[in-house]
Design an enzyme around this catalytic site. Sequence first.
Site, PDB file in Angstrom:
ATOM      1  N   PRO A  98       0.718  -1.373   0.040  1.00 29.74           N
ATOM      2  CA  PRO A  98       0.080   0.159   0.051  1.00 29.74           C
ATOM      3  C   PRO A  98       0.911   1.150  -0.058  1.00 29.74           C
ATOM      4  CG  PRO A  98      -0.010  -1.019   2.356  1.00 29.74           C
ATOM      5  CD  PRO A  98       0.847  -1.859   1.246  1.00 29.74           C
ATOM      6  N   SER A 127      -4.198   1.658  -0.590  1.00 29.80           N
ATOM      7  CA  SER A 127      -4.113   2.255   0.543  1.00 29.80           C
ATOM      8  C   SER A 127      -5.425   2.854   0.969  1.00 29.80           C
ATOM      9  CB  SER A 127      -3.012   3.343   0.416  1.00 29.80           C
ATOM     10  OG  SER A 127      -3.068   4.016   1.634  1.00 29.80           O
ATOM     11  N   GLN A 157      -5.852  -1.763   2.285  1.00 29.69           N
ATOM     12  CA  GLN A 157      -5.176  -1.454   3.786  1.00 29.69           C
ATOM     13  C   GLN A 157      -5.905  -0.632   4.377  1.00 29.69           C
ATOM     14  OE1 GLN A 157      -3.428   1.884   3.629  1.00 29.69           O
ATOM     15  NE2 GLN A 157      -3.165   1.352   5.961  1.00 29.69           N
ATOM     16  N   TYR A 159      -6.272   1.954   7.517  1.00 29.68           N
ATOM     17  CA  TYR A 159      -5.638   2.892   8.770  1.00 29.68           C
ATOM     18  C   TYR A 159      -6.856   3.136   9.495  1.00 29.68           C
ATOM     19  CZ  TYR A 159      -1.079   4.120   6.902  1.00 29.68           C
ATOM     20  OH  TYR A 159       0.231   4.321   6.727  1.00 29.68           O
ATOM     21  N   THR A 185      -2.859  -1.620   9.067  1.00 30.77           N
ATOM     22  CA  THR A 185      -1.461  -1.344   9.278  1.00 30.77           C
ATOM     23  C   THR A 185      -1.404  -0.475  10.678  1.00 30.77           C
ATOM     24  OG1 THR A 185      -0.938  -0.480   6.870  1.00 30.77           O
ATOM     25  CG2 THR A 185       0.438   0.493   8.700  1.00 30.77           C
ATOM     26  N   LYS A 253      -0.168  -5.595   9.277  1.00 25.69           N
ATOM     27  CA  LYS A 253       1.034  -4.969   8.909  1.00 25.69           C
ATOM     28  C   LYS A 253       1.849  -3.973   9.728  1.00 25.69           C
ATOM     29  CE  LYS A 253       2.634  -2.065   4.973  1.00 25.69           C
ATOM     30  NZ  LYS A 253       2.922  -0.937   5.339  1.00 25.69           N
ATOM     31  N   SER A 275       7.538  -5.824   8.718  1.00 26.07           N
ATOM     32  CA  SER A 275       7.771  -4.230   8.135  1.00 26.07           C
ATOM     33  C   SER A 275       8.339  -3.292   9.133  1.00 26.07           C
ATOM     34  CB  SER A 275       6.533  -3.883   7.324  1.00 26.07           C
ATOM     35  OG  SER A 275       6.599  -2.622   6.837  1.00 26.07           O
ATOM     36  N   HIS A 277       7.829  -0.111   7.603  1.00 22.76           N
ATOM     37  CA  HIS A 277       7.228   0.827   6.858  1.00 22.76           C
ATOM     38  C   HIS A 277       8.387   1.666   5.872  1.00 22.76           C
ATOM     39  CE1 HIS A 277       3.211   2.914   7.078  1.00 22.76           C
ATOM     40  NE2 HIS A 277       3.658   3.848   6.368  1.00 22.76           N
ATOM     41  N   ARG A 280      10.266   4.608   7.528  1.00 26.62           N
ATOM     42  CA  ARG A 280       9.918   6.000   7.633  1.00 26.62           C
ATOM     43  C   ARG A 280       9.168   6.146   8.862  1.00 26.62           C
ATOM     44  NH1 ARG A 280       8.707   7.655   2.455  1.00 26.62           N
ATOM     45  NH2 ARG A 280       6.779   8.716   2.792  1.00 26.62           N
ATOM     46  N   ASP A 308       8.129  -6.724   3.757  1.00 28.90           N
ATOM     47  CA  ASP A 308       8.691  -5.488   2.955  1.00 28.90           C
ATOM     48  C   ASP A 308       9.609  -4.682   3.718  1.00 28.90           C
ATOM     49  OD1 ASP A 308       7.339  -3.628   4.344  1.00 28.90           O
ATOM     50  OD2 ASP A 308       5.883  -3.240   3.164  1.00 28.90           O
ATOM     51  N   GLY A 310      12.787  -2.567   1.692  1.00 30.55           N
ATOM     52  CA  GLY A 310      14.075  -2.605   1.021  1.00 30.55           C
ATOM     53  C   GLY A 310      14.004  -3.581  -0.218  1.00 30.55           C
ATOM     54  N   VAL A 311      13.055  -4.149  -0.580  1.00 26.40           N
ATOM     55  CA  VAL A 311      13.205  -5.046  -1.743  1.00 26.40           C
ATOM     56  C   VAL A 311      13.313  -4.442  -2.941  1.00 26.40           C
ATOM     57  CG1 VAL A 311      11.854  -6.727  -3.065  1.00 26.40           C
ATOM     58  CG2 VAL A 311      11.667  -6.785  -0.419  1.00 26.40           C
TER      59      VAL A 311
END
Length: 379
Positions: A98, A127, A157, A159, A185, A253, A275, A277, A280, A308, A310-311
Amino acid sequence: MNSTPLNTLGMPVQPPLQSIPASITSLADYVRLAREHLEAGAWAHIESGADQYLTLAHNRAAFDQIRLCPQALADLSNAHTRQALLSEQLQWPVLLAPVAYQQLAHPEGELATARAAMAMRTGMVVSTLSSHSLEDIAQTAQTASQELGRSGPLWFQLYQQATREYTLQLVRRAEAAGYTALMWTVDAHIKRSSYPLPPGVEAVNLRGMPQQRHSADLMSEQILFGTDLARHAPSWDDLIWLRAQTRLPLIVKGVLSPQIAARAVDLGADAIVVSNHGGRVLDGAVSPLEMLPAIRAALPEAVPVLMDSGVRQGTDVLKAIALGASAVMVGRPQMYALAVAGMLGVAHMLYLLRAELELAMAQTGCATLADIQPQLLVR
Ligand code: FNR
């Protein structure tokens, strides 16, 4: 006054390309080119990590410090990358993470991404903060799948909103639009973010709902503690509540701890996304890759573990799977590819990643995802 938007190079932002230049052969090429196609502020927002960017760099370093031991002579005649996950069939183990406000990268934003995902038989997670409505994105994906005869899972996703009533509205809309899983998330409710969205880009799904502040207000008496921002952060009670509201598979997530993962699954989560994020949120946080084995070990075998952060290449996917991931997601590369060439760019980015994964599997003697084992890795 010159109002032409400028890119980070101080030049006018370049329009999206209509075809893919032969010079783009990797995701790194998309990053390089995207600098020319994104407005400077949007580029900085997409690229940014928390504080000193330590975690952002660490996410990559965790992948780069692992090497692969090639295995020749395997029988690859029936090789494939398919896998069942949460009662869906993935054609390959990569999904689009997302990523909010995709119109920052291209006017078609999430609609272009959805078409690309379906064309490449790739899962997409839309998202809460999408810049096209969740209904329009689902409709676009469905039309594209019908036209192309190809599809991939479409998940929403979530929030958490200021009240449960508003959160529930989003859940019901996602169900009605045909999304087949919810990804909740939990790691980014509170973060530093000060990017002012340009005119025309907004969280359209949240129109009519009270807008929540997501970063601390430096001028107020209370910084974070004692504010609504802290009071409304997702909690275990919210997980129990959310689980009871929907029959859709629930994926949590933003988990980096085996204990948290195990408790979430005990309380009804169907899958976990390991993750940080994309570096961030908390600078200095561990990388998902290094926590994967412990989190995998803490959960029942049937519970999928996604990851997830850095992939960026096919070998990264292979490394993550070897360390326990069922599938991985890519975040920022969607925005780079969108900015460079819209739907075509995202489809090509996914094609490159898939080609790299198949090549890496062939080189390491893996005919199926189940063959990807930790013994292939050398530290
Ligand atoms: C994100 N991410 C994110 N996650 C989420 O759950 N909801 C969201 O709306 C967003 N929005 C978002 C915007 C931008 C610009 C970025 C870069 C990231 C996080 C995203 O899903 C994913 O966890 C990371 O992007 C993965 O790291 P990489 O692939 O970007 O290194």
